[in-house]
Motif scaffolding. Structure first.
Motif, short mmCIF file in Angstrom:
data_model
loop_
_atom_site.label_atom_id
_atom_site.label_comp_id
_atom_site.label_asym_id
_atom_site.label_seq_id
_atom_site.Cartn_x
_atom_site.Cartn_y
_atom_site.Cartn_z
N ARG A 1 0.85 -1.19 0.00
CA ARG A 1 0.00 0.00 0.00
C ARG A 1 0.88 1.24 0.00
O ARG A 1 2.06 1.19 0.33
N ILE A 2 0.26 2.36 -0.36
CA ILE A 2 0.94 3.65 -0.39
C ILE A 2 0.18 4.60 0.52
O ILE A 2 -1.05 4.66 0.49
N ILE A 3 0.93 5.33 1.34
CA ILE A 3 0.36 6.37 2.19
C ILE A 3 0.99 7.69 1.76
O ILE A 3 2.21 7.76 1.58
N SER A 4 0.18 8.71 1.58
CA SER A 4 0.71 9.96 1.04
C SER A 4 0.12 11.18 1.73
O SER A 4 -1.04 11.18 2.15
N SER B 1 0.73 13.76 -3.53
CA SER B 1 -0.47 12.96 -3.81
C SER B 1 -0.68 12.65 -5.28
O SER B 1 -1.23 11.60 -5.62
N ALA C 1 -0.22 4.25 -7.39
CA ALA C 1 -1.18 3.29 -6.83
C ALA C 1 -2.07 2.71 -7.93
O ALA C 1 -2.35 1.50 -7.95
N ASN C 2 -2.50 3.56 -8.85
CA ASN C 2 -3.32 3.08 -9.96
C ASN C 2 -2.53 2.15 -10.87
O ASN C 2 -3.04 1.12 -11.32
N LEU D 1 -4.58 8.73 1.64
CA LEU D 1 -4.16 10.13 1.67
C LEU D 1 -4.48 10.69 3.05
O LEU D 1 -5.60 10.52 3.55
N GLN E 1 5.33 -1.03 2.82
CA GLN E 1 4.50 0.08 2.36
C GLN E 1 5.38 1.29 2.08
O GLN E 1 6.47 1.43 2.64
N ALA F 1 1.58 9.78 -6.02
CA ALA F 1 1.10 8.63 -5.25
C ALA F 1 -0.13 8.00 -5.88
O ALA F 1 -0.25 6.77 -5.96
N THR F 2 -1.04 8.84 -6.35
CA THR F 2 -2.26 8.34 -6.99
C THR F 2 -1.93 7.61 -8.28
O THR F 2 -2.47 6.52 -8.56
N LEU G 1 -4.32 3.08 -1.72
CA LEU G 1 -3.73 4.38 -1.44
C LEU G 1 -4.48 5.04 -0.29
O LEU G 1 -5.71 5.08 -0.29
#
Length: 204
Positions: A50-53, A60, A67-68, A76, A149, A63-64, A74
């Motif tokens: 997973r990604i945390i942004s 972001s 993640a896509n 945020l 992550q 990150a978006t 994702l």
């Protein structure tokens, strides 16, 4: 519980399109070079779950897209936004250094724990915001057993996290011993013991 290990990659956003500015909460975009810096940094990362942004677009947007592209979750969050410099936020450094009002940007750099930017965030509040997020993340890792992550955030946030992990005195300026360049990765390995206690260490 059964002990396990997890990994957190802390990634600073890339170069900004606007140069020479104090970019706290001001929502600047990345330059083309900044986007490429992030692509290079992430090219060899594998098994990210997973990604945390930060919600600011210099973090972001990439990150978006990532993640896509990798089809992973994702998250945020405003908790890992950069420090809020208030009235100074978004200003050119050249302009700020020419100002003589009190408090000044120079006063803040010399004593950030006792000087708060006009209409801005105190360093104590910033530290508490980042520390609370970090403790919540550790609890979540122990609960979900997330293996790896990616956290895309800002230099100030990463410095605070490293200071917390190194157990540096909270009200010191010792976090300034860390220099985090654009698009640079910092790796944190976390061992979760049988009592769900987290033991992080910085990996070089």
């Amino acid at each position: 519980m059964k002990p396990f290990s997890s990994r957190v990659y802390l990634l600073r956003h890339g170069e900004l399109a606007e140069q020479g500015v104090l970019a706290g909460h001001t929502d600047f975009a990345l330059s083309d070079i900044g986007v490429e810096q992030l692509n290079i940094a992430c090219a060899e990362l594998v098994n990210i779950e997973r990604i945390i942004s930060s919600t600011l677009k210099r973090c972001s947007v990439f990150a978006t897209e990532l993640a896509n592209r990798q089809q992973i979750p994702l998250i945020l969050t405003e908790q890992i936004r950069e420090f809020n410099f208030g009235d100074w936020d978004g200003c050119k450094y050249e302009y700020l250094w020419q100002q003589t009002h009190s408090p000044s940007i120079g006063d803040f750099w010399q004593d950030p724990w006792h000087v708060t930017p006009p209409s801005g965030e105190s360093m104590a509040d910033f530290h508490e915001r980042v520390a609370t997020w970090w403790q919540t993340l550790l609890v979540d890792i122990a609960k979900t057993e997330t293996q790896a992550q990616l956290v895309i955030t800002h230099a100030g946030v990463i410095k605070q996290l490293l200071a917390i992990i190194c157990q540096l005195p909270k009200q010191s300026q010792q976090q300034d011993i860390f220099s985090i360049g654009y698009g640079k990765l910092v790796c944190i390995d976390i061992f979760i013991d049988e009592n769900a206690v987290s033991w992080p260490k910085i990996v070089f």
